[in-house]
Design an enzyme around this catalytic site. Structure first.
Site, mmCIF file in Angstrom:
data_model
loop_
_atom_site.group_PDB
_atom_site.id
_atom_site.type_symbol
_atom_site.label_atom_id
_atom_site.label_comp_id
_atom_site.label_asym_id
_atom_site.label_seq_id
_atom_site.Cartn_x
_atom_site.Cartn_y
_atom_site.Cartn_z
ATOM 1 N N GLU A 234 -60.533 30.053 -29.613
ATOM 2 C CA GLU A 234 -61.531 29.630 -30.608
ATOM 3 C C GLU A 234 -60.871 28.528 -31.408
ATOM 4 O OE1 GLU A 234 -64.469 30.593 -30.205
ATOM 5 O OE2 GLU A 234 -64.020 32.258 -28.859
ATOM 6 N N CYS B 33 -62.770 27.068 -40.052
ATOM 7 C CA CYS B 33 -63.248 26.349 -38.873
ATOM 8 C C CYS B 33 -64.746 26.097 -38.986
ATOM 9 C CB CYS B 33 -62.925 27.143 -37.624
ATOM 10 S SG CYS B 33 -63.439 28.844 -37.782
HETATM 11 P P1 NAD Z 1 -52.792 24.955 -35.237
HETATM 12 O O1 NAD Z 1 -53.432 24.606 -33.935
HETATM 13 O O2 NAD Z 1 -51.936 23.943 -35.881
HETATM 14 O O3 NAD Z 1 -51.869 26.250 -35.054
HETATM 15 C C1 NAD Z 1 -52.388 27.446 -34.512
HETATM 16 C C2 NAD Z 1 -51.247 28.242 -33.931
HETATM 17 O O4 NAD Z 1 -50.784 27.566 -32.759
HETATM 18 C C3 NAD Z 1 -50.044 28.366 -34.860
HETATM 19 O O5 NAD Z 1 -49.512 29.677 -34.745
HETATM 20 C C4 NAD Z 1 -49.086 27.341 -34.311
HETATM 21 O O6 NAD Z 1 -47.749 27.606 -34.594
HETATM 22 C C5 NAD Z 1 -49.370 27.465 -32.826
HETATM 23 N N1 NAD Z 1 -48.952 26.311 -32.003
HETATM 24 C C6 NAD Z 1 -49.021 25.008 -32.310
HETATM 25 N N2 NAD Z 1 -48.590 24.253 -31.276
HETATM 26 C C7 NAD Z 1 -48.237 25.123 -30.298
HETATM 27 C C8 NAD Z 1 -47.726 24.964 -28.983
HETATM 28 N N3 NAD Z 1 -47.491 23.761 -28.462
HETATM 29 N N4 NAD Z 1 -47.481 26.077 -28.260
HETATM 30 C C9 NAD Z 1 -47.740 27.308 -28.752
HETATM 31 N N5 NAD Z 1 -48.232 27.517 -29.994
HETATM 32 C C10 NAD Z 1 -48.483 26.431 -30.757
HETATM 33 O O7 NAD Z 1 -53.961 25.451 -36.214
HETATM 34 P P2 NAD Z 1 -53.880 25.882 -37.752
HETATM 35 O O8 NAD Z 1 -53.619 24.671 -38.571
HETATM 36 O O9 NAD Z 1 -53.020 27.079 -37.929
HETATM 37 O O10 NAD Z 1 -55.385 26.363 -37.967
HETATM 38 C C11 NAD Z 1 -56.420 25.461 -38.180
HETATM 39 C C12 NAD Z 1 -57.181 25.185 -36.909
HETATM 40 O O11 NAD Z 1 -57.669 26.413 -36.385
HETATM 41 C C13 NAD Z 1 -58.410 24.328 -37.163
HETATM 42 O O12 NAD Z 1 -58.560 23.400 -36.111
HETATM 43 C C14 NAD Z 1 -59.551 25.344 -37.175
HETATM 44 O O13 NAD Z 1 -60.809 24.799 -36.859
HETATM 45 C C15 NAD Z 1 -59.077 26.324 -36.150
HETATM 46 N N6 NAD Z 1 -59.692 27.644 -36.326
HETATM 47 C C16 NAD Z 1 -60.702 27.995 -35.490
HETATM 48 C C17 NAD Z 1 -61.329 29.213 -35.645
HETATM 49 C C18 NAD Z 1 -62.460 29.619 -34.733
HETATM 50 O O14 NAD Z 1 -62.824 30.796 -34.730
HETATM 51 N N7 NAD Z 1 -63.039 28.691 -33.968
HETATM 52 C C19 NAD Z 1 -60.925 30.081 -36.657
HETATM 53 C C20 NAD Z 1 -59.869 29.704 -37.491
HETATM 54 C C21 NAD Z 1 -59.259 28.475 -37.315
#
Ligand code: NAD
Length: 545
Positions: A294, A328
Site C-alpha cells: 500500500e 497517504c
Molecule cells: P518510505 O517508503 O520512505 O519508507 C517505508 C519503509 O520502507 C521504511 O521502513 C523504510 O525504512 C523502508 N525502506 C526504504 N527503502 C527501502 C529499501 N530499499 N529496502 C527495504 N526497505 C526500505 O515511506 P515513509 O516515509 O515511511 O511513509 C510515507 C509513505 O508511505 C508515503 O508515500 C505514504 O503515501 C505511504 N503510505 C501509504 C499508506 C497506504 O495505505 N497506501 C499508508 C501509510 C503510508
C-alpha cells in the site's frame, strides 16, 4: 486439533475517547507523556527470537517538535542481524503454524485489550512523542485503529476458516488455510503506529512467522508494540523486529530461498524497487512470493457548484492538514468551481487563521511538526517552488521554522495550471494546491472529472462534494478507477477498520484492503483435501459396458 468450532467475540470498533478537559483519559495521557518525556533516555533493542539484541551503532530518537531532545537510542543492526531474524522466524514456524488458529487469535485479541486498556496511554504518548501526533490523532491511530485491526482480523480469520467447498455423494471436500511456506517480511512506514503493528500481526495471525523492519522514525512506538505483543503471550521468534537500513535488510531477505511474502506500506518508489528486486530473484525462491504494497497518494477533493462552502472548507482543512498532511489519504489537490471560490477562499483564510501549531504536549494545538529534517526540506522545497512560480500563488500559510522542531504552516497554493508540480506529485506534508475551474459551461463538471482522473499516477483516495444527486452519480462513474477509497460529501481521510476497507490501485498499491478479510487471504496458501468415503474398487466405468 480443536475440539469445537469457536466464535470469535463479535468485533466492535474501539470507541474514540474525547480527551476533553477534566476527562480521566486526558489526565492519564498527560501523565504518561510527561513521564516518558522526563525519564532517562531509553535503549531500544532488536527483538530476535528469544534475544533482545543491542549493537554499538546507536541512533538517537527525537521528537519531531523538539529535535534537540533525545528520548533514547535504538540499536542499528546489519546483515547478520537480519539473517539471525530469519533463522529465528523459521525455527519458530513449525510450532506456530500448527498451533490451532483460535490460540493465535487469542494472542492478538489479548493484545487488542491491552492496547485499549492498560497500554492505551503509553502507546498514545509514544506516538505523540515519536511521530508528533496530537492526542486525537494518536488516539484514532495507536489505540483505536490498532485494536480494531487485531479484533476484526481475528473475526475475519474465523470467517475464512468457515469458508468450505461443497461435497458430492460419497466425498468429503475440505479446505485448509495453511500459512505460507517460509517467512513473511513486513516493512512499515513512520506515519501510523496501527499500520506498523498490523502488518506483521495480520500475517502472524494466519500462522506465518515474520521479520519486521519498522521505519527509523517510528522505532520509539514500535518498541511499545513489541512490549504489548510479548505481554499478550506471542511466542518468541514469531515476530522478529530488526532495525537497520532498508536496503541492507532487503539484500538478505530477497535472496533467501524461504522468502514467502512481502507486506509493505510506504512510498511508491520504494515499493516498485522492491517488486523489481523480487522479480529478478524469482528462481531463488521455493514459492512465488506474495507481494502486498500500500503506497503513495495524490488525493483529491472535487467540489461541484452545488456544494456547500462550509462543508468543503471543513473537508479540506481536516483532510489536508490533520497530522500535518502526513497521511497517504490526505487531500493534496482540490478542484473548486469559480462560482464558489471567492466565498471558499474567504472561509479557508478565516478558519486557517485559527489553527494553532506547536508541541502535542499542548492539547490546544491542532497542527504539530512534520516527521524529520528530510521531510521538512522536501515540503519546504515545494512551497519555495510555488512562491517563485509565475503560475501559482500562496493563499494561506507558507511559513516554515526548524529552529526547535520541524514546523511547516498549513499552506494553500492556488494555481491556474492543473498540471502544476504540486497538483501532481505526492508531497506528504501540510500543503494543499487548489485549481479553480471555470464552471460557466454546461459540460464544465464533466471535463474537470477527466482532469481529476488523468492528472496523477496514484489512485488512493478522493472526495466529491455536491448537493446534486446527478453530479454525484456522474462523478462516481467517471472516477471509478481514480480512487480505491471514494468519499461523497466527506473528507478523504479517516478510514475505519471494518467500515471502509482501505487501499488504492494504479501507483497507490496492490489494493489488498487492510481492515478487511481480503488482506488476510494474501497470507494463506489453501490446501484442498478430497476424501473418498468409500473408495472405488473397479476401474471400469459403466459406459465401457
Ligand atoms: P518510505 O517508503 O520512505 O519508507 C517505508 C519503509 O520502507 C521504511 O521502513 C523504510 O525504512 C523502508 N525502506 C526504504 N527503502 C527501502 C529499501 N530499499 N529496502 C527495504 N526497505 C526500505 O515511506 P515513509 O516515509 O515511511 O511513509 C510515507 C509513505 O508511505 C508515503 O508515500 C505514504 O503515501 C505511504 N503510505 C501509504 C499508506 C497506504 O495505505 N497506501 C499508508 C501509510 C503510508
Amino acid at each position: 486439533m480443536a475440539h469445537g468450532t469457536f466464535n470469535v467475540p463479535y468485533p466492535i470498533n474501539e470507541p474514540v475517547l474525547s480527551y476533553a478537559p477534566g476527562s480521566p483519559e486526558r489526565e492519564a495521557l498527560q501523565r504518561a507523556y510527561a513521564e516518558m518525556y522526563n525519564q532517562d533516555p531509553i535503549e531500544v533493542p532488536m527483538y530476535i527470537g528469544t534475544d533482545q539484541v543491542s549493537t554499538g551503532d546507536k541512533r538517537a530518537m527525537t521528537p519531531p517538535h523538539e529535535h534537540g531532545k533525545v528520548l533514547g537510542h535504538f540499536s542499528y543492526g546489519d546483515a547478520s542481524h537480519v539473517q539471525a531474524a530469519i533463522d529465528a522466524a523459521l525455527a519458530a514456524r513449525p510450532a506456530w503454524s500448527s498451533l490451532p488458529w483460535e490460540h493465535r487469535a487469542a494472542v492478538f485479541l489479548k493484545a487488542a485489550d491491552l492496547i485499549a486498556g492498560p497500554y492505551r496511554a503509553k502507546i498514545n504518548a509514544a506516538t505523540m512523542l515519536s511521530q508528533g501526533k496530537n492526542c486525537f490523532q494518536a488516539e484514532i491511530d495507536a489505540a483505536c485503529e490498532f485494536a480494531d485491526f487485531l479484533r476484526f482480523n481475528a473475526y475475519y480469520a474465523q470467517q475464512i476458516h468457515a469458508e468450505q467447498p461443497e461435497s458430492a455423494d460419497g466425498i468429503w471436500n475440505r479446505l485448509e488455510y495453511r500459512a505460507l511456506e517460509g517467512f513473511v517480511f513486513a516493512i512499515t512506514p513512520f506515519n501510523f503506529t496501527a499500520i506498523s503493528g498490523n502488518l506483521p500481526a495480520v500475517a502472524a495471525l494466519m500462522g506465518n512467522v515474520v521479520v519486521w523492519k519498522p521505519s527509523d522514525t517510528q522505532v520509539y512506538s514500535a518498541q511499545v508494540i513489541m512490549e504489548i505483543f510479548q505481554a499478550a503471550g506471542l511466542p518468541d521468534g514469531v515476530i522478529n523486529m530488526v532495525t537497520c537500513d532498508g536496503p541492507v535488510a532487503g539484500d538478505v531477505v530477497f535472496k533467501h530461498r524461504e522468502f514467502a511474502g512481502l507486506h509493505f506500506t510506504g512510498s511508491t518508489g520504494v515499493f516498485r524497487h522492491l517488486w523489481k528486486t523480487i522479480g529478478e530473484n524469482l528462481e531463488l525462491y521455493r514459492s512465488y512470493p506474495r507481494i502486498v504494497g500500500e503506497t503513495g497518494g495524490k488525493d483529491f477533493v472535487l467540489a461541484h457548484p452545488s456544494a456547500g462552502v462550509k462543508e468543503v472548507a471543513t473537508g479540506l482543512i481536516r483532510g489536508a492538514f490533520e497530522f500535518q498532511g502526513q497521511k497517504c489519504s490526505a487531500a493534496s489537490r482540490a478542484y473548486i468551481p469559480a462560482s464558489l471560490w471567492p466565498a471558499l477562499e474567504e472561509e479557508l483564510k478565516t478558519e486557517m487563521a485559527t489553527l494553532k501549531m506547536g508541541s502535542p504536549e499542548d492539547f490546544g494545538n491542532f497542527i504539530n511538526a512534520v516527521i524529520d529534517r528530510k521531510s521538512f526540506d522536501k515540503i519546504k522545497s515545494y512551497i519555495d517552488f510555488a512562491k517563485s512560480a509565475t503560475d501559482a500563488r500562496i493563499v494561506a500559510g507558507g511559513g516554515t521554522d526548524d529552529s526547535v522542531g520541524y514546523f511547516v504552516e498549513p499552506t494553500v497554493i492556488e494555481t491556474p495550471n492543473p498540471h502544476f508540480k504540486s497538483m501532481v506529485e505526492e508531497i506528504f506534508g501540510p500543503v494543499l494546491t487548489i485549481h479553480v475551474y471555470d464552471d460557466s459551461a454546461a459540460d464544465a463538471f464533466e471535463k474537470v472529472l477527466d482532469l481529476v482522473d488523468n492528472t496523477s499516477e496514484y489512485a488512493l483516495t478522493g472526495a466529491v462534494f455536491s448537493n446534486d444527486r446527478y453530479a454525484l452519480d456522474l462523478a462516481s462513474k467517471k472516477l471509478e478507477n481514480a480512487a480505491g477509497n471514494f468519499y461523497l460529501n466527506d473528507k478523504p481521510t479517516g478510514a475505519v477498520v471494518g467500515q471502509q476497507p482501505f487501499g488504492g490501485a494504479r501507483g497507490s498499491g496492490t489494493n489488498d484492503k487492510a481492515g478487511s478479510y481480503l488482506n488476510l487471504l494474501r497470507w494463506v496458501s489453501p490446501r484442498t483435501i478430497k476424501e473418498a468415503l468409500v473408495s472405488p474398487t473397479d476401474y471400469r466405468y459403466p459406459f465401457l459396458g
